[in-house]
Design a protein around this motif. Structure first.
Motif, mmCIF file in Angstrom:
data_model
loop_
_atom_site.group_PDB
_atom_site.id
_atom_site.type_symbol
_atom_site.label_atom_id
_atom_site.label_comp_id
_atom_site.label_asym_id
_atom_site.label_seq_id
_atom_site.Cartn_x
_atom_site.Cartn_y
_atom_site.Cartn_z
ATOM 1 N N UNK A 1 0.757 -1.392 -0.045
ATOM 2 C CA UNK A 1 -0.081 0.032 0.112
ATOM 3 C C UNK A 1 0.964 1.112 -0.140
ATOM 4 N N UNK A 2 0.574 2.270 -0.798
ATOM 5 C CA UNK A 2 1.356 3.398 -1.008
ATOM 6 C C UNK A 2 1.182 4.030 0.288
ATOM 7 N N UNK A 3 2.204 4.755 0.713
ATOM 8 C CA UNK A 3 2.297 5.385 2.145
ATOM 9 C C UNK A 3 1.008 6.549 2.308
ATOM 10 N N UNK A 4 0.839 7.340 1.255
ATOM 11 C CA UNK A 4 -0.130 8.267 1.142
ATOM 12 C C UNK A 4 -1.446 7.469 1.506
ATOM 13 N N UNK A 5 -1.688 6.537 0.700
ATOM 14 C CA UNK A 5 -3.049 5.952 0.917
ATOM 15 C C UNK A 5 -2.925 5.564 2.563
ATOM 16 N N UNK A 6 -2.068 4.742 2.794
ATOM 17 C CA UNK A 6 -2.035 4.254 4.258
ATOM 18 C C UNK A 6 -1.978 5.325 5.411
ATOM 19 N N UNK A 7 -1.567 6.533 4.990
ATOM 20 C CA UNK A 7 -1.832 7.779 5.861
ATOM 21 C C UNK A 7 -3.187 8.050 5.901
ATOM 22 N N UNK A 8 -3.809 8.333 4.693
ATOM 23 C CA UNK A 8 -5.237 8.562 4.552
ATOM 24 C C UNK A 8 -6.061 7.598 5.296
ATOM 25 N N UNK A 9 -5.823 6.247 5.076
ATOM 26 C CA UNK A 9 -6.762 5.276 5.714
ATOM 27 C C UNK A 9 -6.656 5.579 7.347
ATOM 28 N N UNK A 10 -5.339 5.505 7.865
ATOM 29 C CA UNK A 10 -5.316 5.660 9.244
ATOM 30 C C UNK A 10 -5.938 7.010 9.945
ATOM 31 N N UNK A 11 -5.949 7.898 8.973
ATOM 32 C CA UNK A 11 -6.615 9.330 9.321
ATOM 33 C C UNK A 11 -8.396 8.959 9.732
ATOM 34 N N UNK A 12 -8.791 8.372 8.178
ATOM 35 C CA UNK A 12 -10.002 7.938 8.379
ATOM 36 C C UNK A 12 -10.543 7.246 9.594
ATOM 37 N N UNK A 13 -9.575 6.327 9.844
ATOM 38 C CA UNK A 13 -9.946 5.183 11.007
ATOM 39 C C UNK A 13 -10.206 6.054 12.306
ATOM 40 N N UNK A 14 -9.109 7.067 12.918
ATOM 41 C CA UNK A 14 -9.235 7.814 13.764
ATOM 42 C C UNK A 14 -10.498 8.661 13.773
ATOM 43 N N UNK A 15 -10.800 9.182 12.400
ATOM 44 C CA UNK A 15 -12.072 10.081 12.396
ATOM 45 C C UNK A 15 -13.219 9.363 12.753
ATOM 46 N N UNK A 16 -13.307 8.278 12.094
ATOM 47 C CA UNK A 16 -14.441 7.260 12.460
ATOM 48 C C UNK A 16 -14.408 7.093 14.041
ATOM 49 N N UNK A 64 -12.219 12.529 23.042
ATOM 50 C CA UNK A 64 -10.880 13.399 23.308
ATOM 51 C C UNK A 64 -9.555 12.560 22.532
ATOM 52 N N UNK A 65 -9.603 11.171 22.875
ATOM 53 C CA UNK A 65 -8.468 10.451 22.081
ATOM 54 C C UNK A 65 -8.633 10.486 20.742
ATOM 55 N N UNK A 66 -9.781 9.939 20.340
ATOM 56 C CA UNK A 66 -9.940 9.986 18.925
ATOM 57 C C UNK A 66 -9.666 11.143 18.138
ATOM 58 N N UNK A 67 -10.192 12.315 18.713
ATOM 59 C CA UNK A 67 -10.167 13.683 18.137
ATOM 60 C C UNK A 67 -8.798 14.151 18.098
ATOM 61 N N UNK A 68 -7.909 14.065 19.148
ATOM 62 C CA UNK A 68 -6.577 14.365 19.169
ATOM 63 C C UNK A 68 -5.770 13.781 18.121
ATOM 64 N N UNK A 69 -5.922 12.155 17.749
ATOM 65 C CA UNK A 69 -5.103 11.450 16.825
ATOM 66 C C UNK A 69 -5.580 11.941 15.381
ATOM 67 N N UNK A 70 -6.936 12.149 15.254
ATOM 68 C CA UNK A 70 -7.512 12.527 13.924
ATOM 69 C C UNK A 70 -6.721 13.921 13.470
ATOM 70 N N UNK A 71 -6.702 14.716 14.533
ATOM 71 C CA UNK A 71 -6.054 16.128 14.275
ATOM 72 C C UNK A 71 -4.517 16.074 13.935
ATOM 73 N N UNK A 72 -4.054 14.948 14.577
ATOM 74 C CA UNK A 72 -2.550 14.916 14.164
ATOM 75 C C UNK A 72 -2.398 14.424 12.937
ATOM 76 N N UNK A 73 -3.215 13.212 12.784
ATOM 77 C CA UNK A 73 -3.179 12.611 11.297
ATOM 78 C C UNK A 73 -3.582 13.537 10.097
#
Length: 235
Positions: A1-16, A64-73
């Protein structure tokens, strides 16, 4: 998986995760416990449904935890697109997380007061819930503000549909306006609530796009390689 795709999906996971923890706490748990016009009923609900009240605190902490992680990602995802806008997403998202943290502390204190009463327990519990509610009311400013640079980054990058970018920007502006209307025009709560709908649509669309698609294939073709190819030195 491309690094950009991986970053996007991790971001989406935290946002979810942020959606999963925020929505049940605000729309399901709180209405079952908080009686806006009856402090004694609120206290009785907390005493009777202590486990549910503690679950509400846990959901608030999860938000709080997921919002913080989503903001960072989100910053990690968009920093190469527009570092200033990406920093805005992170900053506004972290402020929203702090608002949620203070609200969680209010809810936790309300539970403790219901278990071990201090003074007029019904009045104290009611005030704590009212403050928690208004924290979310004023915190809407920053939830709206974080969507604006997010939408801008979508428009600048071309990684997601442009319509999504405009919905996020417009939804963010509308969400900020809803916070003012809530307090300036108490009789226009229907309008204030309606102004939050575009932001909800944009946020859910963003979650789905990040998890399913990540970014457009064109973005992967244009992205620089994650590991530079070593240059061969002639002997």
């Amino acid at each position: 998986m491309h690094a950009l795709t991986r970053t996007a999906r991790v971001t989406g996971l935290f946002y979810l995760g942020n959606v999963i923890t925020a929505v049940p706490g605000l729309l399901i748990v709180r209405p079952q416990l908080f009686a806006a016009d009856d402090p004694n009923a609120t206290l009785a609900n907390l005493v009777t449904h202590e486990s549910l009240a503690r679950a509400g605190v846990a959901l608030a902490l999860g938000m709080v935890v997921t919002q913080t992680l989503a903001a960072a990602w989100f910053y990690r995802l968009f920093r190469t697109v527009d570092s200033f806008a990406a920093s805005g997403i992170a900053a506004f998202g972290l402020v929203s997380a702090i608002v949620g943290l203070v609200s969680a502390a209010m809810l936790a204190t309300a539970v403790e007061v219901s278990v071990d009463p201090v003074g007029d327990a019904a009045a104290n519990v009611q005030v704590l819930y009212l403050v928690s509610d208004d924290l979310w009311g004023v915190g809407a400013l920053f939830f709206g503000l974080w969507l604006i640079p997010m939408g801008w980054c979508v428009l600048r990058s071309g990684w997601m549909p442009r319509v999504l970018g405009w919905i996020l920007v417009g939804g963010g502006v509308a969400y900020v306006l809803s916070a003012f209307i809530r307090y300036l025009a108490p009789d226009a709560q229907v309008v204030a609530e309606a102004l939050t709908y575009p932001a909800s649509v944009g946020g859910l669309w963003m979650v789905g796009y990040l998890l399913v698609r990540g970014v457009r294939r064109q973005a992967l073709d244009e992205a620089p390689p994650t590991v530079p190819t070593p240059t061969r030195v002639a002997s």
